[in-house]
Design a protein around this motif. Structure first.
Motif, PDB file in Angstrom:
ATOM      1  N   LYS A   1      -3.649  -8.835   3.723  1.00  0.00           N
ATOM      2  CA  LYS A   1      -4.101  -7.575   3.137  1.00  0.00           C
ATOM      3  C   LYS A   1      -5.358  -7.082   3.855  1.00  0.00           C
ATOM      4  O   LYS A   1      -5.517  -5.875   4.088  1.00  0.00           O
ATOM      5  CB  LYS A   1      -4.401  -7.799   1.651  1.00  0.00           C
ATOM      6  N   THR A   2      -6.220  -8.005   4.237  1.00  0.00           N
ATOM      7  CA  THR A   2      -7.421  -7.638   4.989  1.00  0.00           C
ATOM      8  C   THR A   2      -7.046  -7.050   6.346  1.00  0.00           C
ATOM      9  O   THR A   2      -7.603  -6.034   6.787  1.00  0.00           O
ATOM     10  CB  THR A   2      -8.322  -8.873   5.187  1.00  0.00           C
ATOM     11  N   ILE A   3      -6.064  -7.687   6.998  1.00  0.00           N
ATOM     12  CA  ILE A   3      -5.592  -7.185   8.293  1.00  0.00           C
ATOM     13  C   ILE A   3      -4.971  -5.799   8.130  1.00  0.00           C
ATOM     14  O   ILE A   3      -5.200  -4.888   8.929  1.00  0.00           O
ATOM     15  CB  ILE A   3      -4.574  -8.168   8.903  1.00  0.00           C
TER      16      ILE A   3
ATOM     17  N   GLU B   1       0.862  -1.181   0.000  1.00  0.00           N
ATOM     18  CA  GLU B   1       0.000   0.000   0.000  1.00  0.00           C
ATOM     19  C   GLU B   1       0.897   1.228   0.000  1.00  0.00           C
ATOM     20  O   GLU B   1       1.632   1.469   0.966  1.00  0.00           O
ATOM     21  CB  GLU B   1      -0.914   0.026   1.236  1.00  0.00           C
TER      22      GLU B   1
ATOM     23  N   LYS C   1      -2.612 -16.545   2.064  1.00  0.00           N
ATOM     24  CA  LYS C   1      -2.187 -15.832   3.266  1.00  0.00           C
ATOM     25  C   LYS C   1      -1.945 -14.352   2.963  1.00  0.00           C
ATOM     26  O   LYS C   1      -2.188 -13.494   3.810  1.00  0.00           O
ATOM     27  CB  LYS C   1      -0.923 -16.476   3.846  1.00  0.00           C
ATOM     28  N   ARG C   2      -1.461 -14.047   1.752  1.00  0.00           N
ATOM     29  CA  ARG C   2      -1.269 -12.642   1.388  1.00  0.00           C
ATOM     30  C   ARG C   2      -2.607 -11.908   1.398  1.00  0.00           C
ATOM     31  O   ARG C   2      -2.709 -10.777   1.884  1.00  0.00           O
ATOM     32  CB  ARG C   2      -0.623 -12.541   0.008  1.00  0.00           C
ATOM     33  N   ARG C   3      -3.642 -12.554   0.877  1.00  0.00           N
ATOM     34  CA  ARG C   3      -4.961 -11.913   0.866  1.00  0.00           C
ATOM     35  C   ARG C   3      -5.488 -11.716   2.284  1.00  0.00           C
ATOM     36  O   ARG C   3      -6.105 -10.692   2.599  1.00  0.00           O
ATOM     37  CB  ARG C   3      -5.939 -12.752   0.033  1.00  0.00           C
ATOM     38  N   GLU C   4      -5.245 -12.693   3.154  1.00  0.00           N
ATOM     39  CA  GLU C   4      -5.666 -12.551   4.546  1.00  0.00           C
ATOM     40  C   GLU C   4      -4.938 -11.388   5.215  1.00  0.00           C
ATOM     41  O   GLU C   4      -5.550 -10.589   5.944  1.00  0.00           O
ATOM     42  CB  GLU C   4      -5.388 -13.850   5.313  1.00  0.00           C
TER      43      GLU C   4
ATOM     44  N   ASN D   1      -5.633  -3.528   5.856  1.00  0.00           N
ATOM     45  CA  ASN D   1      -6.692  -2.537   5.635  1.00  0.00           C
ATOM     46  C   ASN D   1      -7.432  -2.216   6.931  1.00  0.00           C
ATOM     47  O   ASN D   1      -7.811  -1.062   7.172  1.00  0.00           O
ATOM     48  CB  ASN D   1      -7.674  -3.047   4.578  1.00  0.00           C
ATOM     49  N   ALA D   2      -7.613  -3.229   7.782  1.00  0.00           N
ATOM     50  CA  ALA D   2      -8.278  -3.002   9.060  1.00  0.00           C
ATOM     51  C   ALA D   2      -7.428  -2.109   9.959  1.00  0.00           C
ATOM     52  O   ALA D   2      -7.954  -1.228  10.662  1.00  0.00           O
ATOM     53  CB  ALA D   2      -8.550  -4.342   9.750  1.00  0.00           C
TER      54      ALA D   2
END
Length: 370
Positions: A344-346, A55, A339-342, A348-349
């Motif tokens: 990425k969610t963290i 990001e 795991k990268r997608r997981e 963003n949170a």
């Protein structure tokens, strides 16, 4: 919208004909020929792969690195961290990912460790931004040899801590030693005067960490597997790559693109920086190679290892093939991506939960396009 014109088609066909003629001439001038694959032999193997997500914010770069090892067990390393937005971002994040992959691979207990990419690329990957001027500046400001020696000693202990976290399934933090308080202390303690250059010293030490991880990995029976390669082992001083010539040889030899392998001896042509001599496995590494097609009509892959890639090695790899590729690397890639997608969610949170006073530091330049 463009339409296909006769001129475009003729130009395309001329280019193909020129390439074809070059391939034929080169193929007929070399002695290498494909060998049949041996019968598969069962062995324990793990595949290692990594992924990253970034990001780009106005005040910093926030990124994640994920590495996965899939064999008899699944082992993982996941890291979330930040960088200043102006210091060679892409290269450093990529180096961080490879460092994590090599650290994870060095912990494998299986007979063979498979890595995505090339071993020669791993060895000759000194960051281009660490040039002579940077080394000169750092040498004037710090006792560089002393720092690197101390750093390697601490990295050995750091590796033990990483091992414990990975084995316990809790490897979820930033594992670059340069991002710890220890680095801050050693940076201040090894200055020759009052002035320092912390940013460039950090970049150098990130590369030392990378070399340390690769050196540890070479203790294992590791094989690098390149899916795409533009090598010229058999096609020196030519615009044609090995892959095209190897396919032509197979067609001439078998009448089809049949499964098989060809051994070759890669050359390592680029010298390493002076402090690489501190990593014995790395500096003394001899590289062996093979081109392999695991299934009729499939793609050709390039293998590189510090051990000869003989029939026995190929036989073990053949037991892992599915649709012409190696199952452990397929699973490792998919697991690292999940795991990268997981993460990425963290990430963003975390950004959403940040105090509003920092909002001006967290703007995204691409936001209007998203």
């Amino acid at each position: 919208m463009w339409r296909l014109s006769d001129e475009l088609l003729r130009e395309f066909e001329r280019t193909l004909e020129e390439s074809y003629s070059n391939v034929v001439n080169i193929a007929r001038s070399i002695k290498h020929r494909w060998r049949d694959l041996p019968e598969p032999e069962i062995c324990s193997v793990c595949g290692v792969d990594g992924s990253r997500g970034v990001e780009r914010l106005s005040g910093l770069v926030f990124y994640i690195v994920s590495a996965a090892s899939v064999g008899e067990d699944i082992r993982e390393m996941h890291e979330v961290t930040t960088l200043k937005p102006h210091m060679h971002i892409e290269e450093r994040i990529r180096l961080h990912m490879h460092t994590s992959e090599y650290r994870l691979g060095s912990l494998a207990e299986e007979e063979i460790v498979l890595m995505d990419g090339t071993l020669r690329g791993a060895i000759i990957r000194p960051p281009t931004y660490l040039d002579r001027n940077v080394y000169s500046t750092l040498s004037n400001l710090y006792d560089l040899e002393g720092i690197i020696d101390d750093y390697i000693t601490v990295l050995d202990r750091w590796h033990s801590e990483i091992t414990e976290d990975v084995v316990n399934g809790i490897a979820r933090k930033n594992y670059l030693l340069t991002r710890t308080e220890y680095f801050d202390r050693i940076e201040k303690g090894c200055r020759k005067g009052g002035e320092g250059d912390k940013d460039n010293l950090m970049i150098l030490m990130e590369y030392v960490e990378y070399l340390h991880a690769l050196n540890k990995l070479l203790d294992r029976n590791v094989i690098f597997v390149a899916k795409s390669f533009y090598t010229n082992e058999f096609t020196a001083n030519s615009s044609i790559t090995d892959s095209a010539v190897l396919d032509y040889i197979a067609r001439e030899q078998f009448g089809e693109e049949k499964a098989g392998f060809i051994q070759f001896k890669p050359e390592l042509k680029k010298s390493l920086p002076w402090y690489a001599k501190k990593f014995k496995k790395l500096i003394k590494a001899e590289i062996f190679g093979a081109f392999v097609r695991f299934a009729d009509g499939g793609n050709i892959y390039m293998l590189e290892s510090t051990k000869p890639i003989e029939d026995g090695t190929i036989a073990r790899l053949c037991s892992l093939e599915a649709d012409g590729y190696l199952i452990p690397l397929i699973h490792a890639h998919k697991h690292a991506e999940i795991k990268r997608r997981e993460l990425k969610t963290i990430m963003n949170a975390m950004l959403a939960a940040t105090d509003s006073k920092y909002s001006f530091l967290l703007k995204k330049g691409r936001e209007p396009l998203e």
